[in-house]
Motif scaffolding. Sequence first.
Motif, PDB file in Angstrom:
ATOM      1  N   ALA A  43       1.017  -1.377  -0.565  1.00  0.00           N
ATOM      2  CA  ALA A  43      -0.247  -0.018  -0.009  1.00  0.00           C
ATOM      3  C   ALA A  43       0.802   1.491  -0.236  1.00  0.00           C
ATOM      4  O   ALA A  43       1.697   0.674   0.684  1.00  0.00           O
ATOM      5  N   GLY A  44       0.253   2.676  -0.432  1.00  0.00           N
ATOM      6  CA  GLY A  44       1.093   3.314  -0.398  1.00  0.00           C
ATOM      7  C   GLY A  44       0.389   4.867  -0.912  1.00  0.00           C
ATOM      8  O   GLY A  44      -1.329   4.678  -1.118  1.00  0.00           O
ATOM      9  N   VAL A  45       0.697   6.032  -0.750  1.00  0.00           N
ATOM     10  CA  VAL A  45      -0.462   6.999  -1.675  1.00  0.00           C
ATOM     11  C   VAL A  45       0.104   7.672  -2.650  1.00  0.00           C
ATOM     12  O   VAL A  45       1.788   7.765  -2.920  1.00  0.00           O
ATOM     13  N   ARG A  46      -0.482   8.170  -2.750  1.00  0.00           N
ATOM     14  CA  ARG A  46      -0.930   8.680  -4.732  1.00  0.00           C
ATOM     15  C   ARG A  46      -0.390  10.274  -4.858  1.00  0.00           C
ATOM     16  O   ARG A  46      -1.461  10.197  -3.349  1.00  0.00           O
ATOM     17  N   SER A  47       0.611  10.735  -4.748  1.00  0.00           N
ATOM     18  CA  SER A  47       1.109  12.487  -4.907  1.00  0.00           C
ATOM     19  C   SER A  47       0.743  12.814  -5.985  1.00  0.00           C
ATOM     20  O   SER A  47       1.216  11.979  -6.692  1.00  0.00           O
ATOM     21  N   LYS A  48       1.110  14.163  -5.918  1.00  0.00           N
ATOM     22  CA  LYS A  48       1.032  14.910  -6.835  1.00  0.00           C
ATOM     23  C   LYS A  48       1.085  16.536  -6.365  1.00  0.00           C
ATOM     24  O   LYS A  48       0.249  17.267  -6.004  1.00  0.00           O
ATOM     25  N   PHE A  49       2.194  16.587  -6.810  1.00  0.00           N
ATOM     26  CA  PHE A  49       2.707  18.362  -6.424  1.00  0.00           C
ATOM     27  C   PHE A  49       3.111  17.542  -4.931  1.00  0.00           C
ATOM     28  O   PHE A  49       4.309  16.880  -4.619  1.00  0.00           O
ATOM     29  N   ILE A  50       2.464  19.210  -4.515  1.00  0.00           N
ATOM     30  CA  ILE A  50       2.231  18.308  -2.613  1.00  0.00           C
ATOM     31  C   ILE A  50       0.832  17.415  -2.091  1.00  0.00           C
ATOM     32  O   ILE A  50       1.160  17.730  -0.795  1.00  0.00           O
ATOM     33  N   PHE A  51       0.612  17.360  -2.670  1.00  0.00           N
ATOM     34  CA  PHE A  51      -0.784  16.836  -2.188  1.00  0.00           C
ATOM     35  C   PHE A  51      -0.975  15.251  -2.522  1.00  0.00           C
ATOM     36  O   PHE A  51      -0.550  14.602  -3.038  1.00  0.00           O
ATOM     37  N   ASP A  52      -1.556  14.771  -1.230  1.00  0.00           N
ATOM     38  CA  ASP A  52      -2.147  14.081  -1.289  1.00  0.00           C
ATOM     39  C   ASP A  52      -3.631  13.494  -1.710  1.00  0.00           C
ATOM     40  O   ASP A  52      -4.038  13.766  -1.197  1.00  0.00           O
ATOM     41  N   TYR A  54      -5.042   9.637  -2.637  1.00  0.00           N
ATOM     42  CA  TYR A  54      -5.384   8.580  -2.056  1.00  0.00           C
ATOM     43  C   TYR A  54      -4.434   8.001  -1.677  1.00  0.00           C
ATOM     44  O   TYR A  54      -3.293   7.775  -2.336  1.00  0.00           O
ATOM     45  N   VAL A  55      -5.198   6.733  -0.675  1.00  0.00           N
ATOM     46  CA  VAL A  55      -3.964   5.954  -0.438  1.00  0.00           C
ATOM     47  C   VAL A  55      -4.607   4.777  -1.244  1.00  0.00           C
ATOM     48  O   VAL A  55      -5.746   4.536  -1.799  1.00  0.00           O
ATOM     49  N   THR A  56      -3.613   3.571  -2.083  1.00  0.00           N
ATOM     50  CA  THR A  56      -3.936   2.793  -2.489  1.00  0.00           C
ATOM     51  C   THR A  56      -3.388   1.520  -1.786  1.00  0.00           C
ATOM     52  O   THR A  56      -2.976   0.579  -1.315  1.00  0.00           O
ATOM     53  N   ALA A  57      -3.994   0.693  -2.208  1.00  0.00           N
ATOM     54  CA  ALA A  57      -3.911  -0.626  -1.652  1.00  0.00           C
ATOM     55  C   ALA A  57      -4.112  -1.924  -2.672  1.00  0.00           C
ATOM     56  O   ALA A  57      -4.963  -2.085  -3.188  1.00  0.00           O
ATOM     57  N   LEU A  58      -3.368  -3.297  -2.711  1.00  0.00           N
ATOM     58  CA  LEU A  58      -3.450  -4.148  -3.283  1.00  0.00           C
ATOM     59  C   LEU A  58      -3.064  -5.472  -3.061  1.00  0.00           C
ATOM     60  O   LEU A  58      -2.871  -5.892  -1.197  1.00  0.00           O
ATOM     61  N   TYR A  59      -4.808  -6.526  -2.641  1.00  0.00           N
ATOM     62  CA  TYR A  59      -4.361  -7.641  -2.064  1.00  0.00           C
ATOM     63  C   TYR A  59      -5.192  -8.260  -3.781  1.00  0.00           C
ATOM     64  O   TYR A  59      -5.645  -8.138  -4.690  1.00  0.00           O
TER      65      TYR A  59
END
Length: 188
Positions: A43-52, A54-59
Amino acid sequence: MKKKLLCAMFLLVSHSTQAVELKGVALPDVVHLGNSNLVLNGAGVRSKFIFDLYVTALYLNAKKNMATAVLSDLGEKRIAMYFLDDISAANLLYSFDEGIRDNHSATELAAMKEELHKFDVICHRMVRLKAGDVILFDYQIGTGTQVWVNGGLRGTIAGSTFYNTLLKIWLGEKPVQQDLKLKLLGGF
């Protein structure tokens, strides 16, 4: 002695089943999908520039640390997206389209024209996603790719190939974010 052993076993078991937490989002270690229990692969956080964004997770059915192994896995899978900020469906769809185009040839895209159109229709129905909203992309054998928003089924894309098209947004040769790819492959 038995009490100490039982306490140690309880602590070990309870520690191994704890959910991972990212940006205030608790991600379960195991989810049930169809007839399978899937484990949190990464799992990790999708960031763009300085903005977070979404959190995404793979199962997956079993942990894998190579993108090729995930993409060749024929079993059930889930990508979960937990939104940290508001986003329009148009912007989300644009980022999905960009990730898909970056990881597929013109010939591959032409072959998926019908599936991509159905996915566009499903995404446009979302209108706007707000912080706290959850999208699940589930793959089930015999069903295909299901898109769930906040627990409601938004649409299904039949077949087994479209799910890998989505996975390549995060796990392809040109992922949307390289460090997120590594985290989804078990690098937390």
